[in-house]
Design an enzyme around this catalytic site. Sequence first.
Site, PDB file in Angstrom:
ATOM      1  N   ASP A 478       5.899   3.886   4.362  1.00  0.00           N
ATOM      2  CA  ASP A 478       5.698   4.986   3.361  1.00  0.00           C
ATOM      3  C   ASP A 478       6.266   4.575   1.855  1.00  0.00           C
ATOM      4  OD1 ASP A 478       5.511   7.261   1.548  1.00  0.00           O
ATOM      5  OD2 ASP A 478       6.161   8.541   2.999  1.00  0.00           O
ATOM      6  N   HIS A 479       5.380   3.984   1.118  1.00  0.00           N
ATOM      7  CA  HIS A 479       6.095   3.577  -0.064  1.00  0.00           C
ATOM      8  C   HIS A 479       6.715   4.631  -1.162  1.00  0.00           C
ATOM      9  CE1 HIS A 479       6.706  -0.106  -2.339  1.00  0.00           C
ATOM     10  NE2 HIS A 479       5.421  -0.394  -2.785  1.00  0.00           N
ATOM     11  N   ARG A 480       6.600   5.730  -0.933  1.00  0.00           N
ATOM     12  CA  ARG A 480       7.378   6.514  -1.794  1.00  0.00           C
ATOM     13  C   ARG A 480       8.678   6.494  -1.507  1.00  0.00           C
ATOM     14  NH1 ARG A 480       4.222  12.310   0.142  1.00  0.00           N
ATOM     15  NH2 ARG A 480       5.345  11.256   2.243  1.00  0.00           N
ATOM     16  N   VAL A 482      10.219   3.774   1.145  1.00  0.00           N
ATOM     17  CA  VAL A 482      10.663   2.454   1.435  1.00  0.00           C
ATOM     18  C   VAL A 482      10.162   1.664   0.549  1.00  0.00           C
ATOM     19  CG1 VAL A 482      10.688   0.869   3.168  1.00  0.00           C
ATOM     20  CG2 VAL A 482      10.685   3.477   3.837  1.00  0.00           C
TER      21      VAL A 482
END
Length: 507
Positions: A478-480, A482
């Site tokens: 999850d790029h939000r 990580v």
Amino acid sequence: MAVEFKLPALGENIENGDVVNILVQEGQVIAANDGVLELETDKAVVEIPCPYAGRIEKILVRKGETVKVGQVLLLVDTEQAAESPAVPVAPAVPGTPAAPAKPAEAAAPPGVGVSAVPALSSAGSGGAAGSGGAAGIAGTAGAAGAQAASCPAAAAEGRQEPIVPPRGAADDEALIPAGPAARRTARQLGVDLRSVVGSGARGRITVEDVQRAAAAMSASGAAVIAAPAVATVSSPAAVPTAGAPAASASQTTVGAAVGQFEAVVPPGEPDRDAWGEVRRERMTKIRQTIAAQMVRSATTIPHVTNFDDADVTDLEALRKSVPPGYLGANVKLTAMPFVLKAVALALRRHPLLNASLDEENQQIVYKLYVNIGVAVDTPRGLVVPAMRNVDRMSIPDIARALVVLAERARTAQFAIEDLRGGTFTVSNLGAIGGAYSTPIINHPEVAILLLGRSRWMPVVRDGRIEPRLMMPLSLSYDHRLVDGATAGRFLNEVIDYLQSPAKLLLS
């Protein structure tokens, strides 16, 4: 006096379910707490017992129907409990004639010829019927349509082999007193439940009964493994048109010899759309839940996937050095326990990948426990039971727990709570085949690791090219929450553990 039996509460946030099988019939006398139907909820198949003893006066639901908590399922005449003899559910005496099989062509879409293809296993046949185990989680997806075959070699010798009756035959298989585990085992072993004598309460068929029946079949050289019916399609010219006579069995055999392909007949009811024949099947509860979860994850979480390879040559040598049966009679040591242990240790050092995002309160929730979900492909769909506190388990403990987890998932013998509380998910595509993929995160987790099939590759080491066994790894996160650097360091640590398996044994 007729008493209404209503669907009891099934658990927190479970309001309804789909009727998978009705285990009784009208006029049958049951004892208190006998199972009367099997119900599929969001993630599990459960057997519903009736607390009343008596005669089934009326069944108010049908197979495939969605029923709600509190809905009336049966009317039970409790005054008939000790007066009426029990109505036999299905013939259960070996040698009892089965209902005649329906032609296989009836299960196929119009215009497609069907041949029942045998999958046989008998002593001296020289062919393997296939194997299973903890690693082979992706089992059969269930037979779609009818299948009946006898052994050609036995026919040549004048022996008549038993025929596996088609599902959906006149004497409805759903009436046979057997639970989900026994039915699943029977499908895997090719055992006709109508020929099995149940040793359970009131003649109920257990898993052990099925296994004994399969062993008896093998001993007599007449084991028949059930296989999905297949539609045999050759060139367009060979496909019969509407109203044309069906091809004979000899024509079908000749066609197979010249290289035609075999298409599996899908389940569902026959129908048509604007372009031709189709089959329509109602989505199961578990498939509906999977669909909703995947949409939620894909539309909410910005996915990024890192791809890499781990050199597992030394790990494979260590794994193969363990004698068969060393961890237990039914425990096969695969690479999966090593991977789960490596992931668990890496999560302790990289807590952000073991966290979740509380969107409502705008908080990061760090989990101080490591519960790894293991994705299991079952006939009813994908389930992800969570293995608790993997970081505190040894590799032998993980291997044994995997066997139990896989078996319970395959036979739908798990509770809803078994599917909750995961902090990270591992999925094994390598058990089926394939190298890399872009796995979808299991919300509300923030990462998932997918394993590909290990393969030998030329690798440059110390200026020399050597063959090394490489395991493909795909990490979605999850790029939000990580960043790429954080995900990269985590994946590097997992790879380091896998390439130095001694560290896993000492941790």
